[in-house]
Design a protein around this motif. Structure first.
Motif: not given
Length: 166
Positions: A89-90, A93, A96-97, A101, A104, A106-107
């Protein structure tokens, strides 16, 4: 390096010589020790729906030994035996936090276990304990999928379940 390359649905795969991968920032390169064949690999190369692009080196159920490190690597070292998720993951986002992941938006995807070497993301990697073999390590990703299913189903210890398929 040599790798098994997908050439298209209903076409034979080819063993080709490709350039060795180079690690980017936050990445490492592993010498692949083992890689499983997943149902996703079969489905996504069948010609029945979305297929991986021709020229792809697939394989996402893998483990291997770290042989090269990119910049800003903090937890891996040369010689570590690792596995990694097939997407990183990025890192910023909401998904992810909370540690998801693979969800995400935008992986970065990491495939390549059907090659001699492949890139992995440090943030999606796991060092394997010495008690696990390379064969065991290639089963970490499918095990994680099964554990995720158990978690989603909220199964309790000793619950009765039916498993269909191999």
């Amino acid at each position: 390096m040599r790798a098994a390359v997908f050439k298209g649905a209903d076409r034979p795969w080819a063993i080709e010589s490709l350039p060795d991968p180079e690690p980017g920032v936050g990445e490492a390169v592993i010498k692949v020790g083992r890689c499983g064949v997943c149902g996703t690999d079969l489905n996504m190369t069948s010609g029945n729906g979305y297929d991986f692009p021709c020229g792809s080196v697939l394989g996402h159920e893998f483990c291997g030994e770290v042989v090269a490190l990119g910049q800003d690597i903090r937890s891996l070292k040369i010689g570590d035996v690792v596995t990694a998720m097939p997407a990183a993951g990025c890192g910023h986002c909401d998904m992810c936090r909370i540690g998801m992941q693979v969800m995400c938006a935008t992986p970065t995807h990491y495939m390549g276990g059907f090659g001699e070497y492949m890139r992995i993301a440090e943030r999606a990697s796991v060092k394997l304990p010495s008690a696990l073999s390379l064969l065991d390590g290639a089963l970490v990703e499918p095990l994680a999928v099964g554990l995720h299913g158990v978690s989603l189903a909220r199964l309790k210890p000793n619950a009765r379940v039916l498993v269909l398929g191999g």
